[in-house]
Design an enzyme around this catalytic site. Structure first.
Site, mmCIF file in Angstrom:
data_model
loop_
_atom_site.group_PDB
_atom_site.id
_atom_site.type_symbol
_atom_site.label_atom_id
_atom_site.label_comp_id
_atom_site.label_asym_id
_atom_site.label_seq_id
_atom_site.Cartn_x
_atom_site.Cartn_y
_atom_site.Cartn_z
ATOM 1 N N ASP A 1 1.256 -1.801 -2.302
ATOM 2 C CA ASP A 1 0.671 -0.882 -3.272
ATOM 3 C C ASP A 1 -0.851 -1.013 -3.150
ATOM 4 O O ASP A 1 -1.384 -1.873 -2.441
ATOM 5 C CB ASP A 1 1.182 -1.171 -4.691
ATOM 6 C CG ASP A 1 1.077 0.046 -5.589
ATOM 7 O OD1 ASP A 1 1.823 0.153 -6.570
ATOM 8 O OD2 ASP A 1 0.219 0.918 -5.294
HETATM 9 C C1 GLC Z 1 -0.921 3.419 -7.361
HETATM 10 C C2 GLC Z 1 0.540 3.265 -7.743
HETATM 11 C C3 GLC Z 1 1.498 3.688 -6.667
HETATM 12 C C4 GLC Z 1 0.867 4.772 -5.826
HETATM 13 C C5 GLC Z 1 -0.310 4.129 -5.088
HETATM 14 C C6 GLC Z 1 -1.035 5.137 -4.190
HETATM 15 O O1 GLC Z 1 -1.666 2.385 -7.920
HETATM 16 O O2 GLC Z 1 0.966 2.009 -8.216
HETATM 17 O O3 GLC Z 1 2.700 4.123 -7.314
HETATM 18 O O4 GLC Z 1 1.819 5.284 -4.902
HETATM 19 O O5 GLC Z 1 -1.230 3.523 -5.978
HETATM 20 O O6 GLC Z 1 -1.675 6.086 -4.978
#
Ligand code: GLC
Length: 733
Positions: A266
């Site tokens: 993430d």
């Molecule tokens: C965010 C979220 C995740 C998302 C990622 C990219 O913080 O936790 O669900 O896909 O970053 O945007």
């Protein structure tokens, strides 16, 4: 590209080029203008600006023109041109925005959701997107957590079935397993929904048995459905953050689930291992993450700045990097990127029209996702050419019906509730007024989210109480379109008070003094505590964030064109104090069964159970269940049948739910667990027999040692309308 050619390309890469494939940056690193959306910590994260020259993928670039520009520069400037992967958060719609997944979960309509996700994927693919970070299949039990919004709910079986439908709709594999859609990245592995006290990014600690019994099934279902990417979650699990957690990522995901696709962290989660306190610096964080087979480092400098040094000092093996790089190149090849250089966007997102066919699916989805919670004296449906209606509240004429994660949408596509109702009622019968803003503490919310969301705070300067009281006095029915602001849910949207914001509750209480018939349309990204409202409002619709066709869908239900069929996929609490709240609880040694004694498992200041339970929802029809039959065929199956009759004059969609209870196990077992369901259509006065079959070999659960063991002995079989309204029979297996 043939595999032998891919191998040749792989072997031609320098170490820097290989490491670059494991680095993901946002579009603003590639573009002069701000080409990306800020969806995480917005400091530059210590990423050197020239890193973009080697990065292998990009996240959240908006619009095909920008993607084409970045891709072209990347291809032209590379010694070994390897197309970039464009990834984006397309959680519940691209330009056609459907209801939030928590609402979709209440539709119990797997085939319609699959159709919706095909539309989602096709719109994204046509705009140049290769991967969507969807579905989010985290099981949610705590309404304080803002990301309930993105989940289909609290049940492992229902979430698993939706996970399969969404992955299938997104990837659209043909009979040979070739990808015709885009890549689905299931998230967040694992158990992010169990963040302690519903506080965002908080610790997760549970038994491995609980993890396997309730939290893992939906991820497994997504992987079994063929999803080709998994995102590691922010949270620590039993003391080790998921991104570095070998139990989760290697033992379960890679070995037990046999997932050999790409794992992406993430947002900056590799770098955040330092903040978690399990890595003393970014170099150590990189080692922990690559050792756990996290392949791509999203938006952090760790892999780019450390992998080479770790290799040179033999602290990691080259094979680890090669395995990760190969998985990334293989995925790019499965997407056909090398043949076409990259997915040609055949029309720009800006002129991507919204065909009626897509809008119709969005409207049907929204209609099936709205849950009728209360309808005293059958107030609904209203008579559009008779009842004088006042529509009031910050959502009355708002286009903010799409929730926080519809980042590629154009809010102007949204039909407001007032617009939807105006197609039924003329000006003599329908008045609309905002009445008041969303919240009292507006400044706290203003700092989160991109600028155009903050614009919707303009409503908060509104105070039209006198106007509201005047209009309400001359109305027959007052409809409140109220709820939490979209910035009060979604990521980083945890709340300790999960009621409708106080500013709006004050307005409703004042109007209630006029003793008019009242309808509440509750809009939210989470289960809301509607206890007080349920005591004085005549009819209540839980509409979640219903998407661009929300206004039409709500009007279709209010005026009776559609018969509501939504059934809760989450428990609606009486109070935040009950959270985490879920239906499939354990019995405890002192279950509250209404006995007249103090010493029971309950609260002294709150009635037991949910205000509205899992699986609950009303319609405009009365449906009766009878002749439940349960037959143990003495070989491999249990046959169950029940007769359902529609007693009303109008057609109805009824979701028949099958629960079971394993009365005695080696560990405590839930008082009930959803085992199957069937959504059927009944014409006026029509009867049908609904049959279920349970395969005995599938009656298993995890014992104390995480081993699957068979259920034995007394089983209670329950069939009914929801988790609290059912007929039951007992069998012994
Ligand atoms: C965010 C979220 C995740 C998302 C990622 C990219 O913080 O936790 O669900 O896909 O970053 O945007």
């Amino acid at each position: 590209m043939e595999e032998r050619d891919l191998v040749a390309l792989f072997n031609s890469l320098s170490l820097d080029e290989k490491i670059g494939q494991l680095v993901q940056l946002s579009g603003d690193f590639f573009l002069e203008s701000d080409g990306a959306l800020a969806v995480g910590p917005d400091e530059q994260l210590g990423i050197s600006p020239d890193l973009y020259k080697i990065a292998g993928s990009v996240l959240n670039v908006v619009g095909k023109d920008k993607m084409l520009q970045i891709q072209r520069e990347n291809i032209v400037n590379s010694e070994h041109p390897i197309p970039l992967l464009f990834m984006a958060d397309i959680i519940y719609g691209y330009r056609t925005v459907f209801p939030i997944p928590l609402a979709l979960g209440c539709s119990w309509d797997l085939s319609l959701v699959q159709q919706a996700y095909q539309i989602l994927a096709n719109e994204a693919r046509n705009d140049g997107v290769n991967v969507t970070f969807s579905p989010m299949v985290d099981l949610v039990r705590d309404a304080r957590w803002g990301r309930c919004l993105e989940s289909t709910g609290e049940d492992p079986l229902l979430n698993s079935k939706f996970a399969k439908a969404m992955v299938t709709g997104i990837q659209q594999e043909d009979e040979n397993g070739n990808l015709k859609g885009i890549v689905s990245c299931v998230k967040h592995f694992a158990a992010y929904g169990a963040a302690e006290s519903g506080k965002e990014y908080n610790t997760v600690d549970m038994s491995n048995r609980e993890l396997r019994q309730n939290y893992l099934p939906a991820y497994k279902a997504a992987i079994d459905a063929g999803c080709r990417m998994v995102m590691s979650s922010f949270n620590s699990f039993n003391g080790i953050p998921a991104t570095a957690n070998k139990y989760l990522m290697k033992q379960i995901l890679r070995e037990e689930f046999e997932f050999n696709g790409v794992v992406i962290s993430d947002f900056a989660a590799v770098q955040e291992l330092v903040k978690h306190g399990v890595a003393e610096d970014e170099r150590s964080a990189s080692k922990l993450a690559i050792d756990a087979t996290t392949d791509i480092d999203m938006k952090s400098p760790c892999y780019a700045n450390s992998l080479k040094d770790l290799l040179n000092k033999a602290e990691i093996e080259e094979q680890q990097v090669d395995n990760a790089v190969w998985r990334v190149l293989k995925l790019k090849n499965e997407l056909g990127l090398f043949e076409t250089d990259y997915r040609q966007a055949n029309n720009s997102s800006s002129d991507l029209n919204l065909p009626d066919s897509s809008r119709n699916i969005a409207r049907k989805m929204a209609t099936e996702s709205v849950v009728l919670l209360k309808n005293s004296n059958n107030l609904l449906p209203l008579k559009s050419n008779k009842d004088k209606i006042l529509l009031v509240g910050p959502y009355a004429d708002s286009k903010d019906l799409i929730g926080l994660w519809a980042v590629h949408a154009d809010k102007n596509d949204c039909i407001t509730i007032h617009e939807g109702m105006s197609e039924y009622s003329d000006l003599n019968h329908l008045k609309s007024v905002t009445g008041c803003g969303f919240v009292d503490d507006i400044k706290k919310l203003r700092n989160f989210g991109n600028s155009d969301i903050a614009n919707s705070f303009a409503v908060d300067e509104v105070d039209e109480l006198d106007e509201v009281m005047k209009l309400a006095s001359s109305s027959d029915v007052v409809i409140f379109a109220v709820g939490e602001h979209e910035l009060q849910s979604g990521e980083a949207g945890s709340r300790t008070d999960i009621r409708i914001p106080e500013k709006q509750r004050r307005l409703m209480k004042k109007v209630a003094k006029l003793h008019k018939k009242m309808v509440l349309i509750s809009l939210s990204g989470r289960p809301i505590a509607l206890t007080k409202e349920s005591q004085y409002i005549d009819a209540i619709l839980q509409a979640w964030y219903p998407g661009i066709e929300g206004g039409h869908a709500i009007a279709d239900i209010i005026f009776g064109k559609e018969n509501p069929s939504g059934r809760l996929s989450v428990s609606m609490p009486r109070s935040v104090g009950q959270e985490p709240l879920y239906y499939n609880t354990m019995n405890t040694g002192r279950p509250d069964e209404g006995q007249k004694t103090r010493f029971l498992s309950r609260y002294t200041d709150c009635d037991r159970g949910a205000l509205y339970p899992f699986g609950f929802g009303l319609s405009y029809s009365e449906v009766c269940y009878k002749d439940l039959k349960v037959e143990d065929t003495q070989n491999h199956e249990i046959h169950i049948s029940v007769k359902i009759k529609n007693l009303s004059e109008r057609a109805v969609n009824e979701t028949v739910q099958l629960y079971l209870r394993d009365m005695v196990g080696q560990v405590t077992r839930p008082i009930k667990e959803l085992r199957d369901f069937k959504k059927i259509n009944l014409m006026a006065h029509e009867s049908k027999q609904v049959n279920f079959e349970i395969v005995k070999d599938q009656l298993v659960y995890y014992d104390y040692n995480e081993k699957l063991v068979p259920m034995k002995g007394e089983l209670q079989i329950m069939v009914g309308k929801n988790s609290e309204d059912y007929s039951t029979q007992t069998i012994y297996i």
